[in-house]
Design a protein around this motif. Structure first.
Motif, PDB file in Angstrom:
ATOM      1  N   UNK B 158       0.973  -1.312  -0.102  1.00 23.22           N
ATOM      2  CA  UNK B 158      -0.257  -0.078   0.101  1.00 23.22           C
ATOM      3  C   UNK B 158       0.995   1.187   0.028  1.00 23.22           C
ATOM      4  N   UNK B 159       1.326   1.466  -1.158  1.00 24.97           N
ATOM      5  CA  UNK B 159       2.389   2.738  -1.236  1.00 24.97           C
ATOM      6  C   UNK B 159       1.904   4.038  -0.646  1.00 24.97           C
ATOM      7  N   UNK B 160       0.722   4.430  -0.750  1.00 20.06           N
ATOM      8  CA  UNK B 160       0.370   5.683  -0.727  1.00 20.06           C
ATOM      9  C   UNK B 160       0.106   5.879   0.883  1.00 20.06           C
ATOM     10  N   UNK B 161      -0.664   4.653   1.633  1.00 23.25           N
ATOM     11  CA  UNK B 161      -0.763   4.709   3.019  1.00 23.25           C
ATOM     12  C   UNK B 161       0.729   4.493   3.692  1.00 23.25           C
ATOM     13  N   UNK B 162       1.658   4.000   2.940  1.00 25.01           N
ATOM     14  CA  UNK B 162       3.072   3.762   3.751  1.00 25.01           C
ATOM     15  C   UNK B 162       3.666   5.048   3.630  1.00 25.01           C
ATOM     16  N   UNK B 163       3.607   6.060   2.684  1.00 26.16           N
ATOM     17  CA  UNK B 163       4.157   7.413   2.434  1.00 26.16           C
ATOM     18  C   UNK B 163       3.761   8.008   3.624  1.00 26.16           C
ATOM     19  N   UNK B 164       2.575   8.115   3.671  1.00 27.98           N
ATOM     20  CA  UNK B 164       1.761   8.918   4.545  1.00 27.98           C
ATOM     21  C   UNK B 164       2.242   8.666   6.210  1.00 27.98           C
ATOM     22  N   UNK B 165       2.233   7.484   6.271  1.00 23.74           N
ATOM     23  CA  UNK B 165       2.502   6.816   7.557  1.00 23.74           C
ATOM     24  C   UNK B 165       3.862   7.270   7.941  1.00 23.74           C
ATOM     25  N   UNK B 166       4.822   7.172   7.096  1.00 23.27           N
ATOM     26  CA  UNK B 166       6.179   7.433   7.438  1.00 23.27           C
ATOM     27  C   UNK B 166       6.209   8.925   7.762  1.00 23.27           C
ATOM     28  N   UNK B 352      -5.178   3.045  12.825  1.00 18.94           N
ATOM     29  CA  UNK B 352      -4.724   4.425  13.104  1.00 18.94           C
ATOM     30  C   UNK B 352      -4.923   4.955  14.700  1.00 18.94           C
ATOM     31  N   UNK B 353      -5.914   4.668  15.095  1.00 24.13           N
ATOM     32  CA  UNK B 353      -6.159   5.398  16.631  1.00 24.13           C
ATOM     33  C   UNK B 353      -5.115   4.729  17.437  1.00 24.13           C
ATOM     34  N   UNK B 354      -4.697   3.425  17.523  1.00 24.71           N
ATOM     35  CA  UNK B 354      -3.459   3.047  18.339  1.00 24.71           C
ATOM     36  C   UNK B 354      -1.913   3.531  17.757  1.00 24.71           C
ATOM     37  N   UNK B 355      -1.752   3.818  16.421  1.00 24.44           N
ATOM     38  CA  UNK B 355      -0.521   4.594  16.148  1.00 24.44           C
ATOM     39  C   UNK B 355      -0.774   5.983  16.347  1.00 24.44           C
ATOM     40  N   UNK B 356      -1.953   6.709  16.363  1.00 20.91           N
ATOM     41  CA  UNK B 356      -1.945   7.921  16.391  1.00 20.91           C
ATOM     42  C   UNK B 356      -1.789   8.814  14.945  1.00 20.91           C
ATOM     43  N   UNK B 357      -2.152   8.047  14.154  1.00 18.12           N
ATOM     44  CA  UNK B 357      -2.124   8.531  12.647  1.00 18.12           C
ATOM     45  C   UNK B 357      -3.734   8.712  12.050  1.00 18.12           C
ATOM     46  N   UNK B 358      -3.359   9.697  11.063  1.00 17.17           N
ATOM     47  CA  UNK B 358      -4.655   9.807  10.472  1.00 17.17           C
ATOM     48  C   UNK B 358      -4.788   9.490   9.051  1.00 17.17           C
ATOM     49  N   UNK B 359      -4.100   9.969   8.280  1.00 16.79           N
ATOM     50  CA  UNK B 359      -3.856   9.820   6.866  1.00 16.79           C
ATOM     51  C   UNK B 359      -3.573   8.008   6.498  1.00 16.79           C
ATOM     52  N   UNK B 360      -2.550   7.812   7.389  1.00 13.43           N
ATOM     53  CA  UNK B 360      -2.283   6.203   7.134  1.00 13.43           C
ATOM     54  C   UNK B 360      -3.518   5.451   6.867  1.00 13.43           C
TER      55      UNK B 360
END
Lengths: 410, 410
Positions: B158-166, B352-360
């Motif tokens: 999932x390249x887009x999710x991965x990008x925004x996660x990082x 998302x909520x456990x990693x505190x991320x939103x875009x990913x």
């Protein structure tokens, strides 16, 4: 720990409750503003030859109104940004009626300008003014952001794009997550209200007809980079022209009059009014597969820059939508890609790159054109964001650089 | 000005070129790691009763490996975050083989853990190590972020999710836009490479069957808030259990052995291995409308916390996917909503909520389940993000508060 959570959520819920109220009010004003603007656009369209020659005189009227009622309000968006950054604590209430009326005047006489500037500024001003009265609120800037979101949402009826626009636009690279819930509430309230009051939402469902392949991906990268360069150039040229014009003709009255004369001449000569106003005509043509000329986007681009540099009012976003869409039609047919989809991608990406935002244009894509093409919007808007040369139409926007440590003070 | 642009883009393009190379390497390693892990999972599934009793002893082996080769590597993700923040400049190279092997061991003997921890850490370590060798690079932290993106992308494709996660995970509220282009390049390269090497992508196309109404919106808000509370509680309980267990049993060897004994007993007693490993079995059941028990999500939740608090390796994300999906199935049928869609929303939102991320998580939704439901993912993941109580499984994650001015030093 539980007490800390309760305290924190009590505050967020309080802001959200106020946001509901604020959203309804702002959505209502947006509806009035937007519907009058549509009527005015129709009147101008039917009377181009009679009205557009008066553009220079209407410019003088605009400047006199600001001079008489509130000179400071001319700073417009810059005032909103400075307040958001905590560098200013007062937005004159007169800004709201002034920007509404002067935008109507701009559009009645054919200036090429937007409308979101009005919506965002009136939202921010109303919400911030209210916040200053509610002494129990810890931070009036939260409400300012909520007002910006509501203003955008009420006008375009894209509540998610509006929310993320307000959260990401003040400081590029920073998301004001503390305002996420109230901004969502305000945006949905404003959007619903203006819809119930009869303001129509622009939306086109673009089917998902493209599938990924290395060739398609390369073309999309090229298209995205180009949209970014166009959006960035728009931002650069607008700020450059404002400065140049201001040093060239110092008096704002003379400036708007002289630039207005040139403008009205050009607007009439170039396809008799095709480039007047918001550019919704170009948007309609782009999405109904009717004729778009190869130079449409460029003329709309230049005439909008001239209109706004002269001192006319309204904003930039709808013209940016139309520049992107009409450029997209041309690029799509040149590259053998589905033109409606590329027009939609341009609509979103040129807006994003000129405002230096990324989530807002992606969500505009999903909320205006249907979510089925979201991944294309993510790619194209990302490329546009990367290749906008770090330009923005908001001169007071700040920037957060994580790696270089040249960080903003907020 | 033009020279400044050229200089800036030259640097971005240089990073992107390196990112292409780094992405291919990391994608390749991800493929090997992932495929072996799938084989191991199959072996365990077919031999639960023989293998799971050895979990406590496998724990001792894990701890001895770390003790012998690189004790520091046990800090894992914290090391990556500290390096990203600029508070550390060295990640031991031994971390890469160690985390791969110990994760395989964890899964072979039935620990309930993830795999993305491995991917992100190996990506970050390899890219950062390379950056330190390339003396002409101005900032090795950019490459660290690129490596994180590539690691995630190669594993999940999932390249887009991965990008925004990082870009969003190091400091909540801040986006590392300076790394956007190279992170995209690395992610697409890693994802394509691991796909070509035969690692399969998990994806289910969920049709767009839900339309907005006030009732649906209210239900989605409720569901989103609940996913947020579950994700936040997971993060909270994991960090709490790690601390408690460490004070309770000081020796890491004794700790992993004793906790491993309890774990292996529970894993065997509770549906003989149903809660072992990644949880992909629960994910498959959730998306094939087969039987999911009301308590599946809770048992997977608790057993994963215990596994990781004991000191077993792998990460949290795939178990979080499975907790969210199996909770979603239950909530969907309770609320009369399409269960597959709610399962998909839970899959993304609990992560998302456990990693505190939103875009990913939003992009995970689009890349795993099809983009047609993006707007639902935006709403549910936003609510989950708001209601996670500001918790995160990454103890070294920082937070940027715009309004309170308690800002991080980065």
């Amino acid at each position: 720990m539980l007490r800390k959570i309760v305290r924190e959520y009590k505050e967020i819920l309080l802001y959200s409750l106020i946001a509901l109220f604020v959203g309804v009010i702002i959505g209502g004003i947006d509806a009035i503003f937007g519907e009058v603007l549509i009527k005015i656009t129709e009147i101008r369209r039917d009377n181009v030859l009679t009205l557009v020659p008066f553009l220079p005189i209407s410019g003088i009227l605009i400047m006199l109104l600001y001079r008489y009622f509130s000179k400071e309000s001319l700073k417009g968006m810059t005032l909103v940004f400075q307040t958001g950054h905590g560098n200013n604590d007062r937005i004159p209430k007169m800004l709201v009626p002034l920007i509404m009326v002067t935008t109507w005047i701009t559009h009645l006489f054919g200036g090429s300008a937007g409308r979101e500037g009005v919506a965002v500024q009136l939202g921010a001003t109303i919400a911030h003014t209210l916040a200053k009265k509610l002494k129990f609120l810890k931070n009036s800037r939260v409400l300012l952001v909520i007002g910006m979101a509501a203003g955008f949402a009420g006008l375009f009826q894209t509540p998610l794009a509006a929310t993320f626009f307000a959260l990401e636009v003040l400081v590029s690279g920073v998301f004001l997550y503390e305002a996420l819930l109230p901004a969502l509430v305000a945006s949905f309230a404003a959007s619903t209200t203006s819809n119930l009051l009869g303001l129509e939402k622009f939306a086109v469902d673009i089917p998902n007809v493209l599938s990924f392949s290395p060739e398609i991906l390369l073309k999309l990268i090229f298209v995205g980079a180009l949209f970014g360069i166009v959006g960035g150039s728009f931002a650069y040229l607008l700020s450059y022209s404002k400065k140049k014009l201001a040093t060239f003709i110092e008096s704002p009255l003379k400036r708007i009059f002289i630039a207005g004369c040139i403008l009205s001449l050009l607007l009439l000569l170039l396809h008799t009014g095709r480039y007047c106003g918001l550019g919704t005509n170009l948007i309609s043509l782009s999405f109904s597969e009717k004729e778009i000329f190869g130079y449409d986007w460029l003329l709309k681009f230049l005439l909008t820059v001239l209109t706004l540099a002269a001192g006319f009012q309204g904003g930039e976003v709808t013209p940016l939508f139309s520049i992107g869409a009409s450029l997209g039609v041309i690029l799509g047919s040149l590259l053998g890609l589905p033109t409606m989809l590329i027009a939609a991608l341009g609509y979103a990406a040129v807006f994003g790159s000129a405002t230096n935002t990324l989530l807002a244009p992606i969500l505009i894509g999903a909320e205006v054109f249907g979510a089925q093409n979201t991944l294309f919007f993510v790619i194209v808007c990302s490329l546009a964001f990367i290749f906008n040369g770090n330009k923005t139409i908001y001169s007071a926007q700040k920037r957060f650089n994580f790696f270089s440590n040249e960080n903003v003070e907020v």
